[in-house]
Design a protein around this motif. Structure first.
Motif, PDB file in Angstrom:
ATOM      1  N   GLY A 152      -3.717  -3.245   0.244  1.00 30.06           N
ATOM      2  CA  GLY A 152      -3.336  -1.894   0.628  1.00 30.06           C
ATOM      3  C   GLY A 152      -3.910  -0.802  -0.229  1.00 30.06           C
ATOM      4  N   GLY A 208       0.785  -1.231   0.000  1.00 27.94           N
ATOM      5  CA  GLY A 208       0.000   0.000   0.000  1.00 27.94           C
ATOM      6  C   GLY A 208       0.810   1.271   0.000  1.00 27.94           C
ATOM      7  N   ASP A 223      -5.068   2.353   1.581  1.00 32.86           N
ATOM      8  CA  ASP A 223      -3.982   3.215   2.064  1.00 32.86           C
ATOM      9  C   ASP A 223      -3.388   4.047   0.931  1.00 32.86           C
ATOM     10  OD1 ASP A 223      -4.275   2.109   4.603  1.00 32.86           O
ATOM     11  OD2 ASP A 223      -2.831   0.512   4.196  1.00 32.86           O
TER      12      ASP A 223
END
Length: 320
Positions: free
Chosen positions: A40, A13, A43
């Motif tokens: 991820g 991420g 994020d």
């Protein structure tokens, strides 16, 4: 406006800098559409949107982590079929270039690797490359299919350009070849605290003139004062003075930082091929006839063991 696919290079991420550079280049060609594969995505979404991603196509499946290369090719092909982009951009890493090559074959498209700049005209993307050991600069375009282009790190400056960054799921069907090469183990790379060599904005490299493994401390000290990565010439690596993973050159890694400092490096063509596209090149060598001085922006004729420590202290004093 046409859309441009950008393959997101990330670590769980955390988006790597070359992807942000690709987004800056993609905006010259059209609307960037980021393709995020693996875990991820939540994020990374804010970072990708901040740097211009109009849309973010996401797919997460065990195949991306458990098997090599082909699952990502399957996903990028699915993204291509869904978007019909003006181009597909990937980082010029070993993995990025293999993905690009496989994707181009599947699409029946042309491929350009190691581009150092991208522009566009009424016929589509135009790539600038440094070729023949960086002795020439060429411009080229793909004339068949969707252009698949890999771009060297540090070819553009990441720029904030807030966009919608709408996250959309990407449906991916994996082919039989996707599970052909399984990842059996992973060993985390030990962190030196320095930037990744191919992504670093500043690189300080040492060569035969360093004289030994212990003497690389003077190279490392200067690099640390600048927040730079450490590189080495083939001669230094072959002598066992520094790890092969830090070799810069035709048989090592190709770098294109904003600043490249070559200390004790003669400037053989093999080394020049891996760093000649650096934006500013500085050389320190006690031989005034060293070939490295033919391509530098600034040259210092002197003993690196006198010049580098003084430079390091000056940098530290200005910072402090």
């Amino acid at each position: 406006m046409a859309e441009v696919l950008v393959h997101v290079d990330h670590l769980d991420g955390a988006v790597r800098k070359p992807t942000l550079e690709l987004l800056a280049l993609a905006r010259r060609l059209g609307d960037p559409v980021a393709v995020f594969l693996g875990t991820g995505a939540q994020d990374a979404a804010a970072t990708l949107a901040e740097h211009g991603a109009v849309r973010i196509l996401t797919a997460d499946a065990p195949e991306f982590a458990d098997y090599a290369i082909v699952p990502k090719v399957d996903a990028l092909q699915a993204a291509h079929d869904a978007v019909r982009p003006a181009a597909v951009l990937l980082p010029s890493s070993p993995e990025g270039k293999e993905i690009a090559a496989r994707l181009a074959v599947r699409l029946g498209s042309g491929i350009i690797t190691d581009a150092v700049d991208l522009t566009t005209d009424d016929q589509g993307p135009v790539a600038t490359q440094s070729v023949f050991a960086a002795a020439y600069t060429t411009t080229s375009r793909v004339t068949q299919g969707t252009p698949v282009i890999t771009v060297k790190p540090n070819s553009a400056t990441p720029e904030a350009a807030p966009a919608a960054g709408t996250t959309e799921p990407l449906e991916v069907t994996f082919g039989e070849a996707a599970t052909g090469t399984k990842v059996t183990s992973r060993t985390p790379r030990e962190s030196s605290g320095r930037p990744e060599l191919t992504e670093a904005a500043i690189v300080v490299s040492g060569g035969r003139g360093v004289g030994g493994a212990d003497n690389f401390a003077v190279i490392e000290a200067l690099a640390d004062s600048l927040g730079a990565a450490v590189g080495a010439s083939r001669a230094a690596v072959d002598a066992g003075w520094y790890p092969h993973s830090h070799q810069v050159g035709q048989t090592g890694k190709s770098v294109s930082p904003q600043l490249y400092i070559a200390a004790g490096i003669s400037g053989a063509i093999q080394h020049r091929a891996g760093m000649q596209t650096s934006k500013t090149i500085v050389a320190v060598n006690k031989d005034p006839e060293a070939p490295i001085f033919e391509l530098v922006d600034y040259g210092v004729v002197g003993d690196l063991f006198e010049v580098l420590p003084k430079l390091t202290e000056e940098i530290k004093s200005r910072k402090g």
